[in-house]
Design an enzyme around this catalytic site. Structure first.
Site, short mmCIF file in Angstrom:
data_model
loop_
_atom_site.label_atom_id
_atom_site.label_comp_id
_atom_site.label_asym_id
_atom_site.label_seq_id
_atom_site.Cartn_x
_atom_site.Cartn_y
_atom_site.Cartn_z
N LYS A 1 0.84 -1.20 0.00
CA LYS A 1 0.00 0.00 0.00
C LYS A 1 0.87 1.25 0.00
O LYS A 1 0.62 2.21 -0.72
CB LYS A 1 -0.95 -0.02 1.22
CG LYS A 1 -2.06 -1.06 1.08
CD LYS A 1 -2.86 -1.28 2.36
CE LYS A 1 -3.88 -2.40 2.15
NZ LYS A 1 -4.68 -2.72 3.35
N GLN B 1 -4.97 -1.78 9.78
CA GLN B 1 -4.85 -3.06 9.09
C GLN B 1 -5.41 -4.21 9.93
O GLN B 1 -5.08 -4.34 11.11
CB GLN B 1 -3.37 -3.31 8.73
CG GLN B 1 -3.12 -4.53 7.86
CD GLN B 1 -3.71 -4.45 6.45
OE1 GLN B 1 -3.88 -3.36 5.90
NE2 GLN B 1 -4.04 -5.57 5.87
N ASP C 1 -11.21 2.67 4.39
CA ASP C 1 -11.58 1.28 4.15
C ASP C 1 -13.09 1.08 4.07
O ASP C 1 -13.55 0.01 3.69
CB ASP C 1 -11.08 0.40 5.31
CG ASP C 1 -9.70 -0.17 5.05
OD1 ASP C 1 -9.46 -0.58 3.90
OD2 ASP C 1 -8.89 -0.21 5.99
#
Ligand code: GUN
Length: 281
Positions: free
Chosen positions: A47, A91, A114
């Site tokens: 990422k 994450q 997200d």
């Protein structure tokens, strides 16, 4: 045909680079990783690499495996209140002692790149504008890139997770498709897969399905990342069957080189779109 991510990724990277170059200020993505889960280490480093490529600044917070929940709450609170931070990513998965839902929902909804917070998942199911989870968004964007018709199609999704299956149902509904959500133990799963126009597989079981399991002309989206005994990346579909599937007129996303890369593109796009919305840039 093979629905490879490469041409889509190249096209999107250029588009996003151009978009960022026109902004007055740089978007900044904060990435929080807890512990040293090897898959998470790899995903986060991918990422960051892609952020650099398009001109998004990344700030990484690597927290120890035994970090206390309150410390993460405080960090997210600081990032929520820092006007220089565009988006926040926590994450997943987290170590056992941490509450994934509680912590995810500490992220301010508009900085939730997200789309995992209650606000964004609820808005998605109401059809309202919101940040959309990256893997489902990446799947739909890749299908649109390859001009795959979704309207009126029967879609079988073999993954009921919050990250993939559940938000993906909402996106297929929005496209006018008829999605059915299953898991690897669903009764008569093979019949359901055989009768579907589009199958999304994310069971995490290597070689879960082979060419004979699909009807002609099925579109197969393989979301799984498994590793074989030689450390090679594999999906849920037997890789040796790709040619046989293509002969049957099926389309399939390869593993590696398919959905995984589209997830990262969706993350970059979400970050840039949030930045534009926040700054009227
Ligand atoms: N773990 C696996 N996929 C994802 C994702 O898309 N976002 C986050 N935050 N964690 C993940």
């Amino acid at each position: 045909m093979l629905l490879t991510a490469k041409p889509f990724v190249e096209y999107k990277i250029q588009e996003l680079k151009d978009k960022v170059s026109k902004l007055k200020t740089k978007p900044v993505l904060a990435l929080i990783r807890v512990g040293n889960d090897p898959a998470s280490v790899k995903y986060v480093s991918n990422k960051i690499k892609r952020c650099n490529e398009v001109g998004i600044e990344s700030q990484v917070y690597e927290l120890s495996e035994d970090v206390k929940q309150i410390e993460i709450v405080k960090l997210i609170d600081e990032l929520n209140n820092d006007s220089k931070i565009t988006g926040i990513l926590l994450q997943l998965p987290l170590p056992e002692h941490l509450d994934e839902h509680y912590l995810t929902n500490q992220i301010c909804p508009y900085k939730d790149v997200d789309g995992f917070t209650i606000w964004n998942t609820g808005s998605l199911s109401l059809g309202a504008n919101c940040n959309v989870a990256c893997t489902p968004k990446g799947i739909i964007d890749l299908m649109k890139y390859y001009n795959i018709e979704m309207r009126s199609k029967d879609v079988v999704i073999v993954n009921a997770s919050n990250i993939v299956g559940k938000p993906l149902v909402q996106l297929f509904l929005k496209e006018g498709a008829t999605p059915t959500i299953c898991n690897s133990k669903t009764k008569n799963l093979k019949d359901k897969v055989k009768s579907a126009d589009i199958v999304v597989l994310g069971t995490g079981n290597m070689n879960f399905m082979s060419a004979d399991d699909f009807s002609e002309d099925t579109v197969i989206i393989d979301v799984s990342i498994n590793f074989d005994e030689n450390g090679k990346m594999r999906g849920d579909v037997v890789k040796e069957d790709y040619d046989k599937l293509i002969e049957k007129g099926c389309d399939i996303t390869p593993v590696p080189g398919g959905v995984g890369q589209c997830t990262v593109i969706a993350l970059l796009e979400n970050t840039i779109d949030i930045h534009i919305k926040m700054n009227n840039d």
